[in-house]
Design a protein around this motif. Structure first.
Motif, PDB file in Angstrom:
ATOM      1  N   UNK A  27      20.101 -18.647  -2.373  1.00  0.00           N
ATOM      2  CA  UNK A  27      18.844 -18.024  -2.801  1.00  0.00           C
ATOM      3  C   UNK A  27      18.886 -16.511  -2.612  1.00  0.00           C
ATOM      4  N   UNK A  28      19.575 -16.057  -1.566  1.00  0.00           N
ATOM      5  CA  UNK A  28      19.711 -14.627  -1.339  1.00  0.00           C
ATOM      6  C   UNK A  28      20.533 -13.999  -2.468  1.00  0.00           C
ATOM      7  N   UNK A  29      21.624 -14.648  -2.849  1.00  0.00           N
ATOM      8  CA  UNK A  29      22.456 -14.151  -3.959  1.00  0.00           C
ATOM      9  C   UNK A  29      21.625 -14.092  -5.246  1.00  0.00           C
ATOM     10  N   UNK A  30      20.786 -15.122  -5.479  1.00  0.00           N
ATOM     11  CA  UNK A  30      19.918 -15.131  -6.660  1.00  0.00           C
ATOM     12  C   UNK A  30      18.892 -13.990  -6.598  1.00  0.00           C
ATOM     13  N   UNK A  31      18.340 -13.728  -5.401  1.00  0.00           N
ATOM     14  CA  UNK A  31      17.375 -12.639  -5.247  1.00  0.00           C
ATOM     15  C   UNK A  31      18.036 -11.292  -5.549  1.00  0.00           C
ATOM     16  N   UNK A  32      19.253 -11.102  -5.072  1.00  0.00           N
ATOM     17  CA  UNK A  32      19.975  -9.850  -5.332  1.00  0.00           C
ATOM     18  C   UNK A  32      20.300  -9.745  -6.822  1.00  0.00           C
ATOM     19  N   UNK A  33      20.608 -10.868  -7.465  1.00  0.00           N
ATOM     20  CA  UNK A  33      20.846 -10.866  -8.909  1.00  0.00           C
ATOM     21  C   UNK A  33      19.605 -10.379  -9.661  1.00  0.00           C
ATOM     22  N   UNK A  34      18.429 -10.817  -9.224  1.00  0.00           N
ATOM     23  CA  UNK A  34      17.185 -10.370  -9.843  1.00  0.00           C
ATOM     24  C   UNK A  34      16.991  -8.870  -9.639  1.00  0.00           C
ATOM     25  N   UNK A  35      17.300  -8.380  -8.437  1.00  0.00           N
ATOM     26  CA  UNK A  35      17.218  -6.939  -8.187  1.00  0.00           C
ATOM     27  C   UNK A  35      18.157  -6.179  -9.109  1.00  0.00           C
ATOM     28  N   UNK A  36      19.362  -6.710  -9.275  1.00  0.00           N
ATOM     29  CA  UNK A  36      20.339  -6.071 -10.165  1.00  0.00           C
ATOM     30  C   UNK A  36      19.770  -5.982 -11.580  1.00  0.00           C
ATOM     31  N   UNK A  37      19.163  -7.065 -12.060  1.00  0.00           N
ATOM     32  CA  UNK A  37      18.554  -7.046 -13.394  1.00  0.00           C
ATOM     33  C   UNK A  37      17.487  -5.966 -13.478  1.00  0.00           C
ATOM     34  N   UNK A  38      16.689  -5.853 -12.434  1.00  0.00           N
ATOM     35  CA  UNK A  38      15.614  -4.854 -12.415  1.00  0.00           C
ATOM     36  C   UNK A  38      16.179  -3.444 -12.526  1.00  0.00           C
ATOM     37  N   UNK A  39      17.079  -3.067 -11.619  1.00  0.00           N
ATOM     38  CA  UNK A  39      17.530  -1.682 -11.633  1.00  0.00           C
ATOM     39  C   UNK A  39      18.468  -1.385 -12.790  1.00  0.00           C
ATOM     40  N   UNK A  40      19.059  -2.425 -13.397  1.00  0.00           N
ATOM     41  CA  UNK A  40      19.888  -2.221 -14.576  1.00  0.00           C
ATOM     42  C   UNK A  40      19.014  -1.908 -15.793  1.00  0.00           C
ATOM     43  N   UNK A  41      17.847  -2.546 -15.867  1.00  0.00           N
ATOM     44  CA  UNK A  41      16.946  -2.334 -17.010  1.00  0.00           C
ATOM     45  C   UNK A  41      16.132  -1.059 -16.894  1.00  0.00           C
ATOM     46  N   UNK A  42      15.877  -0.596 -15.679  1.00  0.00           N
ATOM     47  CA  UNK A  42      15.024   0.580 -15.491  1.00  0.00           C
ATOM     48  C   UNK A  42      15.747   1.864 -15.888  1.00  0.00           C
ATOM     49  N   UNK A  78       0.824  -1.213   0.000  1.00  0.00           N
ATOM     50  CA  UNK A  78       0.000   0.000   0.000  1.00  0.00           C
ATOM     51  C   UNK A  78       0.858   1.261   0.000  1.00  0.00           C
ATOM     52  N   UNK A  79       2.105   1.134   0.412  1.00  0.00           N
ATOM     53  CA  UNK A  79       3.052   2.255   0.397  1.00  0.00           C
ATOM     54  C   UNK A  79       3.979   2.170  -0.821  1.00  0.00           C
ATOM     55  N   UNK A  80       3.519   1.459  -1.836  1.00  0.00           N
ATOM     56  CA  UNK A  80       4.171   1.430  -3.161  1.00  0.00           C
ATOM     57  C   UNK A  80       5.587   0.871  -3.164  1.00  0.00           C
ATOM     58  N   UNK A  81       5.818  -0.230  -2.439  1.00  0.00           N
ATOM     59  CA  UNK A  81       7.131  -0.861  -2.558  1.00  0.00           C
ATOM     60  C   UNK A  81       7.201  -1.588  -3.900  1.00  0.00           C
ATOM     61  N   UNK A  82       8.417  -1.693  -4.437  1.00  0.00           N
ATOM     62  CA  UNK A  82       8.623  -2.359  -5.720  1.00  0.00           C
ATOM     63  C   UNK A  82       8.674  -3.872  -5.561  1.00  0.00           C
ATOM     64  N   UNK A  83       8.947  -4.347  -4.340  1.00  0.00           N
ATOM     65  CA  UNK A  83       9.009  -5.778  -4.104  1.00  0.00           C
ATOM     66  C   UNK A  83       9.164  -6.080  -2.628  1.00  0.00           C
ATOM     67  N   UNK A  84       8.845  -7.319  -2.261  1.00  0.00           N
ATOM     68  CA  UNK A  84       8.896  -7.764  -0.867  1.00  0.00           C
ATOM     69  C   UNK A  84       9.621  -9.100  -0.853  1.00  0.00           C
ATOM     70  N   UNK A  85      10.830  -9.126  -0.307  1.00  0.00           N
ATOM     71  CA  UNK A  85      11.664 -10.328  -0.286  1.00  0.00           C
ATOM     72  C   UNK A  85      11.762 -10.822   1.149  1.00  0.00           C
ATOM     73  N   UNK A  86      11.440 -12.082   1.334  1.00  0.00           N
ATOM     74  CA  UNK A  86      11.476 -12.685   2.656  1.00  0.00           C
ATOM     75  C   UNK A  86      12.869 -13.253   2.935  1.00  0.00           C
ATOM     76  N   UNK A  87      13.418 -12.916   4.101  1.00  0.00           N
ATOM     77  CA  UNK A  87      14.663 -13.526   4.539  1.00  0.00           C
ATOM     78  C   UNK A  87      14.386 -14.226   5.855  1.00  0.00           C
ATOM     79  N   UNK A  88      15.135 -15.169   6.328  1.00  0.00           N
ATOM     80  CA  UNK A  88      16.402 -15.565   5.734  1.00  0.00           C
ATOM     81  C   UNK A  88      16.213 -16.601   4.630  1.00  0.00           C
ATOM     82  N   UNK A  89      16.714 -16.250   3.489  1.00  0.00           N
ATOM     83  CA  UNK A  89      16.846 -17.216   2.413  1.00  0.00           C
ATOM     84  C   UNK A  89      18.176 -17.917   2.644  1.00  0.00           C
ATOM     85  N   UNK A  90      18.382 -19.049   2.012  1.00  0.00           N
ATOM     86  CA  UNK A  90      19.734 -19.609   2.044  1.00  0.00           C
ATOM     87  C   UNK A  90      20.631 -18.584   1.344  1.00  0.00           C
TER      88      UNK A  90
END
Length: 143
Positions: A124-139, A109-121
């Motif tokens: 999986x955390x490295x993969x999640x950050x990789x996805x974030x990198x792809x997002x902000x690199x493309x934007x 409701x406060x317009x976050x771009x995504x919600x990532x649950x931790x603790x990931x392994x």
């Protein structure tokens, strides 16, 4: 990684747990993310960083936000940030241990771009950050 061959976007990590801060830095290194990373330990510090009048310091365009912090938690920080015209358009990704539906609803409701649950392994955390990198690199972001 830079956007539009410009200066790399500065990222603000709002996190009170030193282990989680180190995990984010480790995940950035594993993903070859060289963006400048600023760290604030709670919402009050984060607002100080974002509202700083130091013109030499690059302003963060992306915020990685924990919800459970002392002094000013993530939801309270988001409410304050979204009410500030100078900060309201920043991209915020929540990275938290809170799996509460109420927190997810409040965050979205406060317009976050995504919600990532931790603790990931760590993998999986490295993969999640990789996805974030792809997002902000493309934007594309305004100057």
């Amino acid at each position: 990684m830079s956007v539009s061959n410009a200066v790399p976007l500065t990222i603000l990590l709002v996190e009170d747990d030193e282990v989680d801060i180190m995990n984010v830095k480790r995940a950035f290194k594993k993903n070859n993310i060289s963006n400048p990373l600023l760290v604030a330990h709670n919402g009050i510090e984060a607002l100080e960083v974002l509202r700083s009048t130091d013109s030499d310091a690059p302003k963060p365009k992306i915020i990685l936000l924990d919800l459970n912090m002392p002094r000013m938690g993530g939801i309270e920080f988001l409410k304050e940030m979204r009410q500030d015209p100078a900060l309201s358009k920043l991209s915020v990704f929540v990275m938290t241990t809170s799996n509460e539906d109420g927190d997810k609803i409040d965050a979205y409701n406060l317009n976050v771009a995504g919600y990532i649950l931790k603790p990931l392994s760590m993998d999986r955390f490295i993969a999640a950050v990789s996805t974030l990198k792809s997002y902000w690199t493309l934007c594309e972001y305004p100057s």
